[in-house]
Design a protein around this motif. Structure first.
Motif, PDB file in Angstrom:
ATOM      1  N   VAL A  90      67.894  42.550  44.777  1.00  0.00           N
ATOM      2  CA  VAL A  90      67.229  42.875  45.682  1.00  0.00           C
ATOM      3  C   VAL A  90      66.078  43.671  45.383  1.00  0.00           C
ATOM      4  N   SER A  91      64.669  43.527  45.804  1.00  0.00           N
ATOM      5  CA  SER A  91      63.717  44.127  45.443  1.00  0.00           C
ATOM      6  C   SER A  91      62.680  44.452  46.507  1.00  0.00           C
ATOM      7  N   ARG A  92      61.861  45.244  46.414  1.00  0.00           N
ATOM      8  CA  ARG A  92      60.576  45.690  47.166  1.00  0.00           C
ATOM      9  C   ARG A  92      59.374  45.057  46.561  1.00  0.00           C
ATOM     10  N   SER A  93      58.695  44.351  47.116  1.00  0.00           N
ATOM     11  CA  SER A  93      57.414  43.706  46.327  1.00  0.00           C
ATOM     12  C   SER A  93      56.452  43.646  47.014  1.00  0.00           C
ATOM     13  N   ALA A  94      55.221  43.392  46.776  1.00  0.00           N
ATOM     14  CA  ALA A  94      53.933  43.164  47.247  1.00  0.00           C
ATOM     15  C   ALA A  94      52.914  42.435  45.981  1.00  0.00           C
ATOM     16  N   VAL A  95      52.052  41.875  46.838  1.00  0.00           N
ATOM     17  CA  VAL A  95      50.827  40.922  45.894  1.00  0.00           C
ATOM     18  C   VAL A  95      49.623  41.946  46.267  1.00  0.00           C
ATOM     19  N   LEU A  96      49.131  42.396  44.938  1.00  0.00           N
ATOM     20  CA  LEU A  96      47.827  42.705  44.898  1.00  0.00           C
ATOM     21  C   LEU A  96      46.710  41.685  44.746  1.00  0.00           C
ATOM     22  N   MET A  97      45.778  41.561  45.555  1.00  0.00           N
ATOM     23  CA  MET A  97      44.846  40.548  45.350  1.00  0.00           C
ATOM     24  C   MET A  97      43.808  41.164  44.271  1.00  0.00           C
ATOM     25  N   ALA A  98      43.262  40.065  43.832  1.00  0.00           N
ATOM     26  CA  ALA A  98      41.996  40.320  42.766  1.00  0.00           C
ATOM     27  C   ALA A  98      41.301  41.708  43.126  1.00  0.00           C
ATOM     28  N   GLY A  99      41.176  42.633  42.301  1.00  0.00           N
ATOM     29  CA  GLY A  99      40.442  43.939  42.436  1.00  0.00           C
ATOM     30  C   GLY A  99      41.069  44.732  43.322  1.00  0.00           C
ATOM     31  N   THR A 101      43.747  47.692  43.822  1.00  0.00           N
ATOM     32  CA  THR A 101      44.508  48.876  43.212  1.00  0.00           C
ATOM     33  C   THR A 101      45.861  49.315  43.987  1.00  0.00           C
ATOM     34  N   GLU A 102      45.953  49.010  45.198  1.00  0.00           N
ATOM     35  CA  GLU A 102      46.913  49.194  46.134  1.00  0.00           C
ATOM     36  C   GLU A 102      47.309  47.957  47.086  1.00  0.00           C
ATOM     37  N   ALA A 103      48.553  48.022  47.400  1.00  0.00           N
ATOM     38  CA  ALA A 103      48.817  46.650  48.442  1.00  0.00           C
ATOM     39  C   ALA A 103      48.818  47.600  49.754  1.00  0.00           C
ATOM     40  N   PRO A 104      48.344  46.957  50.659  1.00  0.00           N
ATOM     41  CA  PRO A 104      48.478  47.237  52.067  1.00  0.00           C
ATOM     42  C   PRO A 104      49.868  47.270  52.524  1.00  0.00           C
ATOM     43  N   ALA A 105      50.217  48.026  53.530  1.00  0.00           N
ATOM     44  CA  ALA A 105      51.603  48.129  54.064  1.00  0.00           C
ATOM     45  C   ALA A 105      51.997  47.138  54.650  1.00  0.00           C
TER      46      ALA A 105
END
Length: 133
Positions: A90-99, A101-105
């Protein structure tokens, strides 16, 4: 299973996920599914993909389009072994789009990965995610 065996299996299972995320960063759909079971299933944003080839095709389309240049953040929360040849992560994940530095909530998800050991190799056999709270 001994503590040593569990530790080795835990590392091997997390290596599968790390390989997948390296392939994502390289936008390489073939490498992305290299550790997928041929009959693997995946559910992302309510879309069901059945089989490694379907997952590969979906990721290839994403890497050629909106996911080009993206990468992922992944924070494993739990690794457990219901049997000696089955692992659940089980993981908490997010995609960082090109450019970015942080993923929105609203882009963070909770994911469940199911892996099986076949021929002494860990393979992803099922994946599902949903929005994180």
């Amino acid at each position: 299973m001994t503590d040593t065996a569990v530790h080795a299996d835990r590392e091997a299972v997390l290596d599968v996920l790390n390989n997948l995320y390296r392939a994502w960063a390289d936008n390489d759909a073939d490498a992305f599914v290299a550790d997928y079971d041929p009959d693997a299933t995946s559910i992302l944003r309510g879309v069901f993909n059945s089989g490694r080839d379907a997952v590969r095709d979906r990721m290839a389309a994403g890497f050629e389009g909106p996911l080009r240049g993206s990468k992922t953040l992944d924070e494993p929360q739990l690794v457990r072994f219901p049997t000696s040849d089955t692992a659940i992560v089980v993981s908490r994940s997010a995609v960082l789009m090109a450019g970015e530095t942080e993923a929105p909530a609203d882009r963070w998800v909770m994911a469940t990965w199911t892996l099986i050991r076949r021929d002494n190799r860990w393979l992803l056999t099922a994946y599902h995610n949903c929005p994180a709270q």
